[in-house]
Design a protein around this motif. Structure first.
Motif, PDB file in Angstrom:
ATOM      1  N   GLN A 142       0.831  -1.202   0.000  1.00 30.04           N
ATOM      2  CA  GLN A 142       0.000   0.000   0.000  1.00 30.04           C
ATOM      3  C   GLN A 142       0.868   1.256   0.000  1.00 30.04           C
ATOM      4  O   GLN A 142       0.591   2.223  -0.722  1.00 30.04           O
ATOM      5  CB  GLN A 142      -0.918  -0.005   1.216  1.00 30.04           C
ATOM      6  CG  GLN A 142      -1.902   1.159   1.243  1.00 30.04           C
ATOM      7  CD  GLN A 142      -2.781   1.142   2.488  1.00 30.04           C
ATOM      8  OE1 GLN A 142      -2.332   0.766   3.565  1.00 30.04           O
ATOM      9  NE2 GLN A 142      -4.023   1.542   2.342  1.00 30.04           N
ATOM     10  N   GLN A 145       2.284   1.827  -3.399  1.00 25.97           N
ATOM     11  CA  GLN A 145       1.279   2.393  -4.296  1.00 25.97           C
ATOM     12  C   GLN A 145       1.092   3.889  -4.031  1.00 25.97           C
ATOM     13  O   GLN A 145       0.923   4.687  -4.956  1.00 25.97           O
ATOM     14  CB  GLN A 145      -0.059   1.662  -4.125  1.00 25.97           C
ATOM     15  CG  GLN A 145      -0.039   0.200  -4.560  1.00 25.97           C
ATOM     16  CD  GLN A 145       0.392   0.017  -5.996  1.00 25.97           C
ATOM     17  OE1 GLN A 145       0.052   0.803  -6.871  1.00 25.97           O
ATOM     18  NE2 GLN A 145       1.169  -1.027  -6.252  1.00 25.97           N
ATOM     19  N   LEU A 283      -4.026   3.769 -10.743  1.00 26.13           N
ATOM     20  CA  LEU A 283      -5.067   3.520  -9.744  1.00 26.13           C
ATOM     21  C   LEU A 283      -6.065   2.477 -10.256  1.00 26.13           C
ATOM     22  O   LEU A 283      -6.484   1.588  -9.512  1.00 26.13           O
ATOM     23  CB  LEU A 283      -5.785   4.826  -9.396  1.00 26.13           C
ATOM     24  CG  LEU A 283      -4.926   5.884  -8.680  1.00 26.13           C
ATOM     25  CD1 LEU A 283      -5.703   7.177  -8.523  1.00 26.13           C
ATOM     26  CD2 LEU A 283      -4.456   5.375  -7.326  1.00 26.13           C
ATOM     27  N   ILE A 284      -6.414   2.579 -11.542  1.00 25.21           N
ATOM     28  CA  ILE A 284      -7.322   1.590 -12.142  1.00 25.21           C
ATOM     29  C   ILE A 284      -6.657   0.216 -12.164  1.00 25.21           C
ATOM     30  O   ILE A 284      -7.268  -0.798 -11.820  1.00 25.21           O
ATOM     31  CB  ILE A 284      -7.734   2.010 -13.572  1.00 25.21           C
ATOM     32  CG1 ILE A 284      -8.575   3.295 -13.531  1.00 25.21           C
ATOM     33  CG2 ILE A 284      -8.524   0.891 -14.262  1.00 25.21           C
ATOM     34  CD1 ILE A 284      -8.860   3.885 -14.899  1.00 25.21           C
ATOM     35  N   SER A 287      -6.636  -1.443  -8.821  1.00 25.29           N
ATOM     36  CA  SER A 287      -7.951  -1.957  -8.420  1.00 25.29           C
ATOM     37  C   SER A 287      -8.321  -3.233  -9.175  1.00 25.29           C
ATOM     38  O   SER A 287      -9.093  -4.060  -8.683  1.00 25.29           O
ATOM     39  CB  SER A 287      -9.030  -0.887  -8.652  1.00 25.29           C
ATOM     40  OG  SER A 287      -9.172  -0.615 -10.032  1.00 25.29           O
ATOM     41  N   LEU A 288      -7.766  -3.402 -10.384  1.00 26.55           N
ATOM     42  CA  LEU A 288      -8.085  -4.580 -11.200  1.00 26.55           C
ATOM     43  C   LEU A 288      -7.040  -5.685 -11.086  1.00 26.55           C
ATOM     44  O   LEU A 288      -7.229  -6.777 -11.605  1.00 26.55           O
ATOM     45  CB  LEU A 288      -8.207  -4.176 -12.679  1.00 26.55           C
ATOM     46  CG  LEU A 288      -9.345  -3.224 -13.048  1.00 26.55           C
ATOM     47  CD1 LEU A 288      -9.246  -2.849 -14.522  1.00 26.55           C
ATOM     48  CD2 LEU A 288     -10.700  -3.853 -12.757  1.00 26.55           C
TER      49      LEU A 288
END
Length: 436
Positions: A142, A145, A283-284, A287-288
């Motif tokens: 995290q 990221q 970010l996308i 999430s995927l």
């Protein structure tokens, strides 16, 4: 005691995140500086990209030594060395603004090269440090990221910052106009150095092996999917840097020279949007990530990227679209609103969404099943980041010879290779090699 340790870790985490951002801030200064170099020294597009080449070619020199340095002196001392070298590199670039006209160009290039050393070292340190400070596992990931997101934000700011500083005087732009960017970078480096010096930071555990680095290097090169992945990293970084770098040159150049003749402020914000979309894409992708494989992401994004760049090449530069950007009025005031830019720019900006997830995807695919060779593989990857200097230089030369949009055929071939890697090249066909 625990409370004091937590406070120390918070300061260390914030420092690492800022350094993650500085990697992008200093690296992304090289491409918009190409506009300044091109106009101040009356050189070609290719020569204008030499600062970018100097920054990235340092990775080829320092990639493997950075890994050796980590094992010799540890992460904290390596980070201190990296920050000090970064300060010196930006300082040399600053001095180029005071150098004589005959030597200023060479001084700036030397500064870009030294800065590249720093960025290579920081790249080797920041990710594992954030992972360790977060306690590893999900929390550590995290923090990485978060650091990556701040990296994208700083990448977005740099071309915008430069565009504002040289607004209204692109043809008379000089290095001295960019001093505020350099002051900012040096101040952050100085602050980070003293924070790192006095804050206790835990050292990430490193995997020890009895085998010498030369043996490991030869071993990792036996894996076809890794070798092809290393080439993929080379061309990917060239795509990431070349698309916005050449776009900035195109937007700033006058129409009679094949450019769009747009103000530097608008151009800087158009290019900044590319980096902003990199943030959105990451970010996308994050999430995927648990639902879609790296291979499928690579195939999809490289395919879409090919379509977007082909549209940019074959679209007329006289066809205009409105993009939301910062503009400068005739009186020098800044305002936010819609500005007309060539439709080619819109297609190229959207490539940022595609490029956003490629680094992680390539790395995941290329190191799969390497075992004890992972550290050696990381060193090779750092060396091949130099593609971010070599491919844009080739693209700049092609822009001089065949025009800006035709120069994007370099990007087409690079994206085609990434598509090949996602479809075929990423498969591990050397599972019989022992990795324990």
């Amino acid at each position: 005691m625990n409370q004091e340790k937590q406070k120390t870790n918070v300061v260390a985490v914030i420092t690492m995140i800022f350094l993650f951002g500085m990697i992008a801030f200093v690296t992304n200064l090289a491409a918009p500086m190409g506009i300044v170099l091109k106009n101040q020294f009356s050189v070609s597009n290719a020569l204008g990209m030499l600062g970018n080449l100097g920054n990235f070619i340092a990775y080829a020199v320092m990639g493997i030594p950075s890994g050796i340095l980590l094992t010799k002196v540890g992460y904290k001392k390596t980070a201190l060395i990296a920050v000090a070298v970064g300060f010196i590199g930006v300082g040399i670039q600053y001095l180029s603004g005071h150098a004589s006209p005959s030597s200023a160009f060479a001084v700036y290039l030397a500064g870009a090269f030294v800065s590249g050393f720093s960025m290579c070292l920081l790249n080797s340190v920041v990710n594992p440090m954030l992972n360790k400070l977060g306690g590893e596992g999900n929390k550590g990931n995290q923090l990485i990221q978060i650091g990556g997101s701040f990296n994208s934000i700083m990448a977005t700011i740099t071309p915008m910052f430069v565009g504002i500083l040289i607004a209204g005087s692109v043809e008379k732009a000089t290095i001295s106009q960019i001093f505020p960017v350099m002051y900012t970078a040096m101040a952050i480096f100085a602050f980070a150095f003293f924070v790192l010096l006095f804050v206790k930071i835990p050292e990430p555990n490193t995997t020890q092996t009895a085998e010498p680095i030369g043996v490991l290097m030869k071993g990792v090169l036996r894996f076809r999917h890794f070798v092809l992945g290393a080439v993929a990293i080379f061309v990917y970084v060239g795509i990431e840097v070349g698309v916005p770098g050449t776009l900035n040159l195109f937007l700033n150049d006058p129409i009679e020279k094949g450019g769009a003749g747009i103000s530097s402020t608008i151009a800087g914000f158009v290019v900044g949007t590319y980096w902003l979309l990199m943030l959105v894409g990451r970010l996308i992708g994050a999430s995927l990530g648990a639902k879609v494989s790296s291979r499928m992401m690579m195939i999809f994004t490289s395919g879409i990227g090919l379509i977007l760049v082909l549209l940019a090449i074959f679209s007329s530069t006289t066809s205009l679209v409105n993009l939301p950007v910062l503009q400068q009025t005739a009186t020098g005031q800044l305002s936010f609103g819609l500005a007309e830019v060539p439709v080619n720019a819109m297609y190229l900006v959207l490539v940022g969404l595609c490029a956003s997830i490629m680094w992680g995807g390539i790395f995941n695919l290329a190191v799969e099943g390497l075992g004890k060779y992972l550290a050696a593989a990381s060193g090779v990857f750092m060396v091949l980041v130099c593609g971010g200097g070599i491919l844009p230089l080739i693209q700049g030369w092609l822009a001089d010879v065949a025009g800006f949009m035709n120069s994007y055929w370099v990007i087409i071939f690079a994206l085609a290779y990434l598509l090949f890697y996602g479809l075929v090249g990423c498969k591990n066909v050397n599972k019989d090699i022992p990795v324990d």
